[in-house]
Scaffold this active site. Structure first.
Site, PDB file in Angstrom:
ATOM      1  N   TYR A   1      -1.707  -0.721  10.947  1.00 28.37           N
ATOM      2  CA  TYR A   1      -1.973  -1.254   9.601  1.00 28.37           C
ATOM      3  C   TYR A   1      -0.790  -0.975   8.673  1.00 28.37           C
ATOM      4  CZ  TYR A   1      -3.643  -1.529   4.813  1.00 28.37           C
ATOM      5  OH  TYR A   1      -3.746  -1.817   3.468  1.00 28.37           O
TER       6      TYR A   1
ATOM      7  N   LYS B   1       2.142  -3.570   6.716  1.00 21.12           N
ATOM      8  CA  LYS B   1       2.533  -3.620   5.295  1.00 21.12           C
ATOM      9  C   LYS B   1       4.055  -3.469   5.169  1.00 21.12           C
ATOM     10  CE  LYS B   1      -1.475  -4.380   3.567  1.00 21.12           C
ATOM     11  NZ  LYS B   1      -1.791  -5.705   3.049  1.00 21.12           N
TER      12      LYS B   1
ATOM     13  N   SER C   1       0.836  -1.193   0.000  1.00 17.54           N
ATOM     14  CA  SER C   1       0.000   0.000   0.000  1.00 17.54           C
ATOM     15  C   SER C   1       0.876   1.249   0.000  1.00 17.54           C
ATOM     16  CB  SER C   1      -0.835  -0.030   1.283  1.00 17.54           C
ATOM     17  OG  SER C   1      -1.347   1.235   1.571  1.00 17.54           O
TER      18      SER C   1
ATOM     19  N   ARG D   1      -9.087  14.816   9.570  1.00 13.07           N
ATOM     20  CA  ARG D   1      -9.090  13.532  10.280  1.00 13.07           C
ATOM     21  C   ARG D   1      -7.659  13.211  10.691  1.00 13.07           C
ATOM     22  NH1 ARG D   1     -11.640   8.416   7.106  1.00 13.07           N
ATOM     23  NH2 ARG D   1      -9.862   8.857   5.758  1.00 13.07           N
TER      24      ARG D   1
ATOM     25  N   ASP E   1      -4.444  11.572   8.510  1.00 15.14           N
ATOM     26  CA  ASP E   1      -4.544  11.681   7.049  1.00 15.14           C
ATOM     27  C   ASP E   1      -3.336  12.417   6.470  1.00 15.14           C
ATOM     28  OD1 ASP E   1      -6.785  10.249   6.424  1.00 15.14           O
ATOM     29  OD2 ASP E   1      -8.158  11.963   6.420  1.00 15.14           O
TER      30      ASP E   1
END
Ligand SMILES: NC(=O)c1ccc[n+]([C@@H]2O[C@H](COP(=O)([O-])OP(=O)(O)OC[C@H]3O[C@@H](n4cnc5c(N)ncnc54)[C@H](O)[C@@H]3O)[C@@H](O)[C@H]2O)c1
Length: 343
Positions: free
Chosen positions: A153, A157, A128, A299, A302
């Protein structure tokens, strides 16, 4: 002539189901592994209806080594694997880090162990653009340094990429792998028989947009308009999921041909950055539907802007996207309408 078998973990999921269709249409025999933790078996009815054949399915957990062994043994002659199966929600990973490390890193370790036992040497891995963190310069190339991940997360990756590099570097393992770093997948198959099935409130922009347009959500909230971008909203590289699925076919072909390096990394994006407001306008143009939206606070976590340099994928992988943003958004809308009709 019999088709070359490719195991697709997470093959019932959003990207996996589209990849299964493209693999079959390119002449491969996909075999799906999924435990349906984030998908429904009905997605496979859509796949069957597109292809006119049932794709073999094994309902197992990729963390279960014995169950994986049984699949490799039963199928026989598996030539390669595409590993989509993982948890994917950035926010949730902060709440449930242990589950994320176990499912994303643990399942890869188990899969690699079983692949080695069965002499299966080719693996395409779902990475990602989160591995780039907040990039210093845009667009990002595969050489852009990866940054400290801002979520468990993203860390999974990065760890999976590191594991794959180490395993492939040890000659005894004979692993050849392509790491595809996806940018933001959107859209759905042109038939509207498969697409993204967000369970609960969507975390991504486009499902939120289509659900707002369909009246399921009252209003779209844009997360901040004071970023350092031309219109102040976040910029992303939105790639049509069918284009993304086709990148997997090209990657599998390259691994089986044995033409590349032992480990290769490619960005999969369009090379275009679009702001949230541009997506809203493109959606309105593509569908004729007006969106009710408001600007909310930014947010946390981000990244202000990110999009891909796709030179390496074009020149070395021989892969280029073809869909425009409007086409991708129109396909998302068609899928949303299909969902509404089928409920
Ligand atoms: N969608 C995105 O925005 C995006 C972006 C970059 C990378 N990715 C990566 O691409 C991959 C696929 O993403 P997606 O959007 O299709 O997600 P998805 O949740 O729709 O698909 C993942 C599938 O894997 C299955 N699964 C999860 N853990 C499993 C396990 N242990 N055993 C068997 N099946 C399991 C789920 O049931 C689901 O069907 C993931 O690895 C994700 O991290 C996704």
């Amino acid at each position: 002539m019999s088709r070359t078998k490719i195991l697709v973990t997470g093959g019932a999921g959003y990207i996996g189901s589209h990849a299964v269709v493209e693999l079959y249409e390119a002449g491969f025999q996909p075999v799906i592994i999924d435990n349906f933790v984030n998908s429904r078996e009905s997605a496979l009815d859509g796949v069957e209806s597109i292809l006119g054949v049932k794709v073999p399915l094994h309902r197992i957990d990729c963390n279960d080594a014995e169950a994986l062994r049984a699949v490799f043994a039963e199928e026989g002659n598996v030539r390669g694997v595409i590993h989509f199966a993982a948890y994917k929600a950035v926010g949730e990973s902060i709440e449930k880090p242990l589950e994320y490390y176990q499912n994303n890193v643990g399942s890869l370790l188990t899969l690699l162990t079983v692949m080695r036992e069965f002499g299966v040497e080719a693996l395409v891995f779902s990475s990602s653009c989160t591995v780039y963190g907040v990039p210093e310069a845009l667009p990002v190339t595969e050489q852009t340094p990866t940054k400290q991940a801002n979520s468990p997360y993203g860390a999974t990756k990065q760890m999976c990429e590191d594991i794959l590099r180490d395993v492939a570097a040890a000659p005894a393992n004979k692993l050849r792998t392509i790491l595809l770093r996806y940018f933001n997948p959107i859209g759905a198959h042109a038939s509207a028989k498969i697409g993204e099935l967000p369970l609960g409130v969507p975390q991504n922009l486009v499902p939120y947009v289509t659900q707002t347009a369909a009246g399921i959500r009252e209003q779209l909230t844009i997360n901040g308009d004071t970023y350092d971008t031309p219109d102040g909203t976040n910029i992303r590289d939105y790639v049509h999921v069918v284009d993304l699925a086709k990148a997997h076919v090209v990657a599998v072909q390259r691994l089986l041909a044995g033409t590349g390096e032992t480990v290769e990394t490619f960005n999969v994006g369009t090379g275009r950055g679009n702001s949230v407001l541009e997506v809203v306008q493109a959606f309105e143009r593509a569908t004729g539907v007006k969106l009710n939206y408001r600007i909310g606070p930014p947010r946390p976590g981000d990244v202000p802007a990110i999009y891909a340099d796709v030179t390496k994928s074009v020149e070395i992988l021989g892969f280029q996207t073809s869909a425009s943003l409007e086409e991708a958004l129109a396909s998302s809308w068609k899928w949303q309408q299909h969902l509404a009709d089928s409920q």
